[in-house]
Structure formats: C-alpha cells, structure tokens
Design a protein around this motif. Structure first.
Motif, mmCIF file in Angstrom:
data_model
loop_
_atom_site.group_PDB
_atom_site.id
_atom_site.type_symbol
_atom_site.label_atom_id
_atom_site.label_comp_id
_atom_site.label_asym_id
_atom_site.label_seq_id
_atom_site.Cartn_x
_atom_site.Cartn_y
_atom_site.Cartn_z
ATOM 1 N N THR A 1 -1.878 2.778 9.628
ATOM 2 C CA THR A 1 -1.232 3.144 10.888
ATOM 3 C C THR A 1 0.289 3.079 10.728
ATOM 4 O O THR A 1 0.808 2.395 9.857
ATOM 5 C CB THR A 1 -1.653 2.218 12.051
ATOM 6 N N LEU A 2 0.962 3.804 11.589
ATOM 7 C CA LEU A 2 2.413 3.717 11.630
ATOM 8 C C LEU A 2 2.872 3.767 13.082
ATOM 9 O O LEU A 2 2.205 4.351 13.932
ATOM 10 C CB LEU A 2 3.080 4.805 10.781
ATOM 11 N N THR A 3 3.990 3.111 13.354
ATOM 12 C CA THR A 3 4.586 3.111 14.685
ATOM 13 C C THR A 3 6.097 3.132 14.517
ATOM 14 O O THR A 3 6.634 2.602 13.544
ATOM 15 C CB THR A 3 4.207 1.859 15.508
ATOM 16 N N GLY A 4 6.764 3.749 15.467
ATOM 17 C CA GLY A 4 8.214 3.801 15.401
ATOM 18 C C GLY A 4 8.771 4.794 16.383
ATOM 19 O O GLY A 4 8.225 4.984 17.475
ATOM 20 N N THR B 1 7.382 2.067 10.981
ATOM 21 C CA THR B 1 6.865 0.958 10.192
ATOM 22 C C THR B 1 5.419 1.272 9.853
ATOM 23 O O THR B 1 4.630 1.601 10.740
ATOM 24 C CB THR B 1 6.955 -0.362 10.978
ATOM 25 N N VAL B 2 5.092 1.183 8.565
ATOM 26 C CA VAL B 2 3.739 1.473 8.091
ATOM 27 C C VAL B 2 2.997 0.166 7.883
ATOM 28 O O VAL B 2 3.476 -0.733 7.187
ATOM 29 C CB VAL B 2 3.783 2.275 6.777
ATOM 30 N N THR B 3 1.824 0.074 8.512
ATOM 31 C CA THR B 3 0.950 -1.090 8.360
ATOM 32 C C THR B 3 -0.435 -0.567 8.011
ATOM 33 O O THR B 3 -1.145 -0.077 8.884
ATOM 34 C CB THR B 3 0.902 -1.920 9.657
ATOM 35 N N MET C 1 0.839 -1.181 0.000
ATOM 36 C CA MET C 1 0.000 0.000 0.000
ATOM 37 C C MET C 1 0.884 1.245 0.000
ATOM 38 O O MET C 1 1.871 1.317 0.726
ATOM 39 C CB MET C 1 -0.887 -0.011 1.249
ATOM 40 N N PRO C 2 0.564 2.232 -0.799
ATOM 41 C CA PRO C 2 1.367 3.454 -0.831
ATOM 42 C C PRO C 2 1.254 4.230 0.487
ATOM 43 O O PRO C 2 0.272 4.098 1.215
ATOM 44 C CB PRO C 2 0.764 4.249 -1.982
ATOM 45 N N VAL C 3 2.256 5.053 0.781
ATOM 46 C CA VAL C 3 2.259 5.835 2.020
ATOM 47 C C VAL C 3 1.785 7.268 1.795
ATOM 48 O O VAL C 3 1.632 8.021 2.755
ATOM 49 C CB VAL C 3 3.650 5.868 2.685
ATOM 50 N N GLU C 4 1.556 7.628 0.550
ATOM 51 C CA GLU C 4 1.120 8.981 0.264
ATOM 52 C C GLU C 4 -0.179 9.280 0.999
ATOM 53 O O GLU C 4 -1.037 8.424 1.143
ATOM 54 C CB GLU C 4 0.913 9.189 -1.234
ATOM 55 N N GLY C 5 -0.278 10.512 1.464
ATOM 56 C CA GLY C 5 -1.477 10.936 2.172
ATOM 57 C C GLY C 5 -1.130 11.839 3.334
ATOM 58 O O GLY C 5 0.005 12.280 3.497
ATOM 59 N N THR C 6 -2.139 12.106 4.147
ATOM 60 C CA THR C 6 -1.991 12.959 5.320
ATOM 61 C C THR C 6 -2.056 12.084 6.563
ATOM 62 O O THR C 6 -2.998 11.311 6.722
ATOM 63 C CB THR C 6 -3.099 14.031 5.354
ATOM 64 N N ASP D 1 8.071 -1.806 4.230
ATOM 65 C CA ASP D 1 7.109 -1.134 5.099
ATOM 66 C C ASP D 1 7.796 -0.150 6.054
ATOM 67 O O ASP D 1 7.176 0.430 6.921
ATOM 68 C CB ASP D 1 6.286 -2.150 5.895
ATOM 69 N N ARG D 2 9.118 0.044 5.873
ATOM 70 C CA ARG D 2 9.884 0.956 6.739
ATOM 71 C C ARG D 2 10.023 2.314 6.055
ATOM 72 O O ARG D 2 10.545 2.418 4.945
ATOM 73 C CB ARG D 2 11.254 0.367 7.032
ATOM 74 N N LEU D 3 9.559 3.354 6.752
ATOM 75 C CA LEU D 3 9.595 4.724 6.247
ATOM 76 C C LEU D 3 10.515 5.545 7.140
ATOM 77 O O LEU D 3 10.387 5.515 8.364
ATOM 78 C CB LEU D 3 8.182 5.307 6.251
ATOM 79 N N THR D 4 11.447 6.262 6.526
ATOM 80 C CA THR D 4 12.346 7.125 7.287
ATOM 81 C C THR D 4 12.349 8.520 6.674
ATOM 82 O O THR D 4 12.122 8.684 5.472
ATOM 83 C CB THR D 4 13.790 6.586 7.312
ATOM 84 N N TRP D 5 12.593 9.522 7.519
ATOM 85 C CA TRP D 5 12.775 10.887 7.044
ATOM 86 C C TRP D 5 13.467 11.699 8.129
ATOM 87 O O TRP D 5 13.560 11.292 9.272
ATOM 88 C CB TRP D 5 11.454 11.534 6.632
#
Length: 111
Positions: free
Chosen positions: A78-81, A73-75, A1-6, A52-56
C-alpha cells in the motif's frame, strides 16, 4: 521491499476522485515509470525512493493541464501520501500494488 510493480491509485481532488495506474520498474539501476489515467499515458520524471518515501513528477493534460509532484510513503503493498499541482491544495493519494496468483496459489507481485 522493492516498489517495482503496478499500482492502482486513487487521488481525491477538488474536482472529484481520479483513478490512475502507475507502473514502476528499475532500468540500469534507476527507477522509471509510466502513469495511465483519464485516457492518457505519461512518463514519470525524477522517480526517487528514499527508504519508504517515494517521490515522482508527471505532467498531465486531463482533466486539466497540470504539472504534478507526488510524495508517498510505501508500506508493503500500500501507499499513502499527496500530490501537489503548483499552488493548488494537495490532493490525498492512496494506492495498492496489484498482485497475481502463481501456480500453486502463492501470491506474486507483478513487475
């Protein structure tokens, strides 16, 4: 699933819980974004999605001047980290993607 969005984020810091909003979008094939919170808007740097790992990274001036590095981590929606600021202890990050209701009651992800 893409992570784009708010995404609505909650960051548990030593000085209390901070709420922020992160907007992610894809431009010319690269992920970019902006963070809003504590009365300021800052660009996201080095946005990378690996599986599923997003960094910035982002720099903030409120409540303190800090350079933050996020790893989550994006699931689904939801995301957690965690977010780190230099040698300070990591702060727990949780988030939920905002959704909007489309005509007919279907749920769509807001880009």
């Amino acid at each position: 699933m893409p992570v784009e969005g708010t995404w609505d984020l909650s960051i548990a810091t030593p000085v209390g819980r901070i709420r922020a909003v992160v907007e992610l979008l894809r431009r010319d094939g690269a992920l970019t974004g902006t963070a809003h919170g504590a009365g300021e808007e800052v660009p996201l740097d080095d946005v990378v999605l690996d599986g599923d790992r997003l960094t910035w990274k982002q720099a903030v001036t409120r409540p303190l001047r800090l350079n933050l590095a996020f790893a989550v981590t994006v699931t689904g929606d939801t995301l957690t980290g965690a977010a780190r600021a230099g040698r300070l202890p990591a702060s727990q990050v949780t988030g939920r993607r905002r959704t909007v209701r489309a005509a007919g009651g279907a749920t769509e992800h807001r880009p």
